[in-house]
Design a protein around this motif. Structure first.
Motif, short mmCIF file in Angstrom:
data_model
loop_
_atom_site.label_atom_id
_atom_site.label_comp_id
_atom_site.label_asym_id
_atom_site.label_seq_id
_atom_site.Cartn_x
_atom_site.Cartn_y
_atom_site.Cartn_z
N GLY A 45 0.82 -1.22 0.00
CA GLY A 45 0.00 0.00 0.00
C GLY A 45 0.85 1.26 0.00
N LEU A 46 2.16 1.09 0.14
CA LEU A 46 3.07 2.25 0.13
C LEU A 46 3.73 2.37 -1.24
CD1 LEU A 46 4.89 1.81 3.56
CD2 LEU A 46 3.35 3.67 2.94
N PRO A 47 4.11 3.58 -1.64
CA PRO A 47 4.79 3.71 -2.94
C PRO A 47 6.24 3.22 -2.88
CG PRO A 47 4.65 5.84 -1.87
CD PRO A 47 3.92 4.89 -0.99
N CYS A 48 6.75 2.72 -3.99
CA CYS A 48 8.16 2.32 -4.07
C CYS A 48 8.96 3.53 -4.58
CB CYS A 48 8.31 1.09 -4.98
SG CYS A 48 8.31 1.45 -6.73
N PRO A 49 10.30 3.45 -4.61
CA PRO A 49 11.07 4.64 -5.03
C PRO A 49 10.71 5.14 -6.42
CG PRO A 49 12.52 3.01 -4.07
CD PRO A 49 11.18 2.37 -4.18
N SER A 50 10.29 4.24 -7.31
CA SER A 50 10.05 4.68 -8.68
C SER A 50 8.56 4.89 -8.99
CB SER A 50 10.66 3.69 -9.67
OG SER A 50 10.29 2.39 -9.34
N ASN A 72 8.10 12.77 -9.24
CA ASN A 72 9.21 11.85 -8.97
C ASN A 72 10.45 12.31 -9.72
OD1 ASN A 72 10.99 9.73 -8.60
ND2 ASN A 72 9.37 8.21 -8.58
N PRO A 73 11.51 12.70 -9.00
CA PRO A 73 12.71 13.19 -9.68
C PRO A 73 13.36 12.14 -10.58
CG PRO A 73 12.78 13.66 -7.33
CD PRO A 73 11.62 12.77 -7.54
N VAL A 126 16.35 8.98 -0.51
CA VAL A 126 15.74 10.32 -0.37
C VAL A 126 14.49 10.43 -1.24
CG1 VAL A 126 16.10 12.79 -0.83
CG2 VAL A 126 17.89 11.47 0.30
N VAL A 127 14.60 9.92 -2.48
CA VAL A 127 13.44 9.95 -3.40
C VAL A 127 12.30 9.11 -2.82
CG1 VAL A 127 12.63 9.25 -5.69
CG2 VAL A 127 14.81 10.40 -5.47
N TRP A 128 12.66 8.00 -2.22
CA TRP A 128 11.66 7.11 -1.64
C TRP A 128 10.92 7.81 -0.48
CZ3 TRP A 128 12.76 1.50 0.55
CH2 TRP A 128 11.55 0.80 0.60
N LEU A 129 11.71 8.47 0.37
CA LEU A 129 11.11 9.22 1.49
C LEU A 129 10.18 10.30 0.97
CD1 LEU A 129 13.94 9.68 4.15
CD2 LEU A 129 11.95 8.19 4.25
N HIS A 130 10.62 10.97 -0.11
CA HIS A 130 9.81 12.01 -0.75
C HIS A 130 8.48 11.42 -1.24
CE1 HIS A 130 8.62 14.05 -4.56
NE2 HIS A 130 8.80 15.14 -3.84
N ASN A 131 8.57 10.24 -1.86
CA ASN A 131 7.37 9.56 -2.38
C ASN A 131 6.42 9.19 -1.25
OD1 ASN A 131 7.83 9.62 -5.05
ND2 ASN A 131 8.32 7.46 -5.31
N ILE A 132 6.99 8.62 -0.18
CA ILE A 132 6.17 8.21 0.96
C ILE A 132 5.55 9.45 1.62
CG2 ILE A 132 6.22 7.13 3.26
CD1 ILE A 132 8.34 5.20 2.18
N GLY A 133 6.36 10.51 1.72
CA GLY A 133 5.87 11.77 2.30
C GLY A 133 4.69 12.32 1.52
N GLN A 134 4.78 12.26 0.20
CA GLN A 134 3.68 12.74 -0.65
C GLN A 134 2.44 11.87 -0.48
OE1 GLN A 134 4.79 12.99 -4.75
NE2 GLN A 134 4.71 15.21 -4.64
N PHE A 135 2.70 10.55 -0.39
CA PHE A 135 1.58 9.60 -0.25
C PHE A 135 0.83 9.84 1.06
CE2 PHE A 135 0.10 5.42 1.28
CZ PHE A 135 -0.80 5.11 0.27
#
Lengths: 139, 112
Positions: A45-50, A72-73, A126-135
């Motif tokens: 249910g959580l996003p992956c880095p990509s 997503n950068p 860092v990108v993964w944290l950004h994705n989870i943060g957005q989610f």
């Protein structure tokens, strides 16, 4: 990996990626969500880095670079890969060269350096944290 | 290297290599100098079953490919959500063979 195997795999992946982007471009243009193929996202249910890469690429195609960066950068790297690699390989095959194979070999060698690889993993994290943060609507 | 040592190596390390490569490995070991025996014994090979477990658990992020040393493919797998999930599943079937191939390559380089 041999040159032949690499070229076959990269060409297949590049063309499949382009087809997927065209499909997503049409779907997102109609305000519909593209089919979610991320196994990690479906399981946890959580996003992956990509996750969000395709949305990011579609935003790049619309010229909305800031939005793409926010989605997503990694979309920029994926866009470059999908847009350049298939044509690079085709050019290599037509002119009977192996410039992509040599580039790939030196890239692998570069990434095998433990410091480079650590930095790469850190960036992905860092990108993964950004994705989870957005989610989770933190960002 | 004498036949007894070569056979012992084959018996203890068979699981690390593709079955069709075992006769070639034995032949290569028989041609190799006895002084390389210790080195051949000390090479650490990757366990194919362990790689399969890693592929099932972390294949989506390309971890299996990174461990084997296919860094470029690992990056591609990571950036594409495991090749839209398809590559992740395909790799569950390919990774053991790839690990065995990699082990053979390692042995071949050490025997050269």
């Amino acid at each position: 990996m041999t040159r032949k195997n690499l070229y076959f795999l990269a060409l297949f992946l590049g063309l499949a990626g382009q087809i997927w982007i065209v499909y997503s471009y049409i779907k997102l243009g109609k305000q519909e969500e593209a089919f979610n193929t991320c196994i990690f996202n479906r399981v946890t249910g959580l996003p992956c880095p990509s996750c969000g890469t395709v949305h990011s690429i579609v935003s790049i195609l619309h010229g909305e670079f800031r939005k793409a960066l926010n989605e997503n950068p990694l979309g920029f790297a994926s866009f470059l890969m999908v847009a350049v690699i298939p044509y690079w390989i085709l050019a290599d095959l037509v002119f009977r060269k192996d410039s992509f194979y040599r580039f790939y070999s030196s890239f692998e060698k570069f990434l095998k350096n433990k410091w480079v690889f650590s930095c790469f993993l850190f960036l992905i994290f860092v990108v993964w944290l950004h994705n989870i943060g957005q989610f989770l609507h933190w960002i | 290297m004498d036949a007894q040592k070569a056979d012992m190596f084959i018996m203890t390390h068979a699981k690390f290599f593709e079955p069709h490569l075992l006769p070639a490995i034995r032949e290569k070991l028989l041609q190799t100098d006895d002084s390389k025996w210790m080195m051949v014994q000390s090479i650490t090979y990757r366990e194919p079953i362990l790689m399969l477990i890693i592929s099932i658990l972390g294949g989506h992020f390309g971890i299996d490919r990174f461990i084997i040393g296919d860094m470029g493919l690992g990056v591609a797998k990571l950036l594409t959500c495991g090749g839209l999930g398809v590559w992740t599943i395909v790799d569950w079937f390919l990774i053991m063979g790839r690990t065995k191939e990699d082990n053979f390559e390692k042995l071949r380089l050490n025997l050269a």
